[in-house]
Design a protein around this motif. Structure first.
Motif, mmCIF file in Angstrom:
data_model
loop_
_atom_site.group_PDB
_atom_site.id
_atom_site.type_symbol
_atom_site.label_atom_id
_atom_site.label_comp_id
_atom_site.label_asym_id
_atom_site.label_seq_id
_atom_site.Cartn_x
_atom_site.Cartn_y
_atom_site.Cartn_z
ATOM 1 N N TYR A 128 -55.180 60.189 57.634
ATOM 2 C CA TYR A 128 -53.636 59.916 57.513
ATOM 3 C C TYR A 128 -53.089 61.115 56.874
ATOM 4 O O TYR A 128 -53.606 60.960 55.767
ATOM 5 C CB TYR A 128 -53.062 58.313 57.179
ATOM 6 N N CYS A 159 -46.061 61.685 58.551
ATOM 7 C CA CYS A 159 -47.562 61.404 58.664
ATOM 8 C C CYS A 159 -48.031 62.197 59.490
ATOM 9 O O CYS A 159 -48.513 61.920 60.497
ATOM 10 C CB CYS A 159 -47.751 59.822 58.990
ATOM 11 N N TRP A 161 -51.217 62.679 61.009
ATOM 12 C CA TRP A 161 -52.630 62.680 61.445
ATOM 13 C C TRP A 161 -53.202 63.481 61.910
ATOM 14 O O TRP A 161 -53.859 64.649 62.242
ATOM 15 C CB TRP A 161 -52.617 61.395 62.513
ATOM 16 N N GLY A 212 -49.998 55.495 50.052
ATOM 17 C CA GLY A 212 -51.076 54.644 51.207
ATOM 18 C C GLY A 212 -51.648 54.158 51.690
ATOM 19 O O GLY A 212 -52.622 53.247 50.567
ATOM 20 N N CYS A 259 -54.576 61.024 51.128
ATOM 21 C CA CYS A 259 -55.343 61.009 52.221
ATOM 22 C C CYS A 259 -56.678 60.858 52.181
ATOM 23 O O CYS A 259 -56.867 60.703 51.427
ATOM 24 C CB CYS A 259 -54.986 62.188 53.007
ATOM 25 N N VAL A 276 -52.103 51.112 58.672
ATOM 26 C CA VAL A 276 -51.769 52.193 57.989
ATOM 27 C C VAL A 276 -50.174 52.153 57.799
ATOM 28 O O VAL A 276 -49.469 51.810 58.633
ATOM 29 C CB VAL A 276 -52.268 53.612 58.474
#
Length: 296
Positions: A128, A159, A161, A212, A259, A276
């Motif tokens: 992420y 976000c 990915w 996060g 991340c 998440v």
């Protein structure tokens, strides 16, 4: 103001402004509202077509299909940490300081703030990114960095990915990331107008936390005001010699330690079943479940 797009009880898509814990619906498509005379400010004065509880509606990405998506790398700490993790050297390439660099992402891959996120095919290192993004208010070009933020309709949580093993291979060639970045991008939950954030103005950003979490464990994050390139500078660079369109998304890139890639083996990459959560103060949170790859 805070704006949302959502699924109504009849299955249709609608958008509206959030007042307290209620959504005042004033349209079917936020992008269309941006393109109308007066933009969101004028739309907010309309008589609502329905007023519904925010908590009972399935939220979509505020702009479900933006015209274009540009993702920058505006946080120096992320660039340094990623270099350390990849090659053991956190020295930032001097080119990064010359102008804000970005790549184009996939408008067709946009997901809502609570949509499940399937792991991209062919990757073992699914990640992420904790980012913020600006939404363009109106068509504009050749902006001046000092006044470019006047063209921002609002900010939202973003976000990106990322398939890190695929990215490692792609980045060996000059084109940069492609399939490592185009499977999913999560936006939302709110589009927050700039006036809401102005009290937090600090440096080139805002004094707002960006964090996060995986399975409720805090993995990392930082503050928006650590940003090296302001959104005004990013908009000015992106608009040079071309046109940014209403609804375009320009994202910041991840905040430092925003991340798993930056954590250099201290945390595992994502697996099916993980949850998440990404939070940015004043912009809200996305909370999603990671699933196995969806067969084509």
């Amino acid at each position: 103001m805070r704006w949302v797009s959502y699924r109504s009880t009849d299955g249709s898509s609608r958008c509206g402004v959030v007042r307290g814990d209620m959504i005042h619906a004033v349209g079917t498509n936020l992008l269309e509202l941006l393109r109308t005379e007066g933009g969101l400010a004028a739309a907010a004065t309309k008589e609502p077509t329905e007023v519904v509880p925010l908590a009972t509606r399935h939220l979509l990405a505020p702009v479900p299909v933006p015209p274009a998506v540009r993702d920058f790398a505006a946080f120096e700490r992320h660039i340094s940490n990623a270099g350390k993790a990849a090659v053991g050297d956190g020295t930032v390439n001097p080119v990064w300081y010359e102008y804000p660099i970005f790549f184009f992402s996939n408008p067709a891959a946009i997901k809502g703030p609570h949509d499940e996120i399937p792991i991209a095919p062919g990757t073992q290192l699914w990640d992420y990114e904790v980012e913020v993004a600006a939404v363009i208010a109106r068509d504009c070009s050749n902006l001046d960095a000092r006044t470019a933020e006047e063209c921002i309709a609002g900010y939202l949580l973003y976000c990106d990915w990322s398939a890190r093993d695929i990215s490692t291979s792609e980045m060996k060639f000059v084109f940069g990331p492609s399939k490592s970045k185009d499977a999913s991008t999560t936006l939302g939950p709110f589009l927050v107008t700039p006036d809401e954030l102005e009290p937090y103005r600090s440096g080139k950003g805002f004094a707002l936390r960006m964090d996060g979490y995986v399975n409720d464990e805090h993995y990392g994050g930082g503050s928006w005001d650590e940003i090296h390139w302001s959104f005004g500078e990013m908009l000015a660079h992106a608009s040079r010699g071309t046109t940014l369109r209403a609804g375009d998304i320009l994202a910041s890139g991840p905040v430092g330690t925003g991340c798993i890639q930056e954590l250099a083996g201290r945390r595992p990459y994502l697996a099916a079943g993980d949850t998440v959560r990404i939070e940015v103060q004043e912009l809200g949170a996305i909370s999603v479940r990671v699933t196995s790859h969806e067969p084509s």
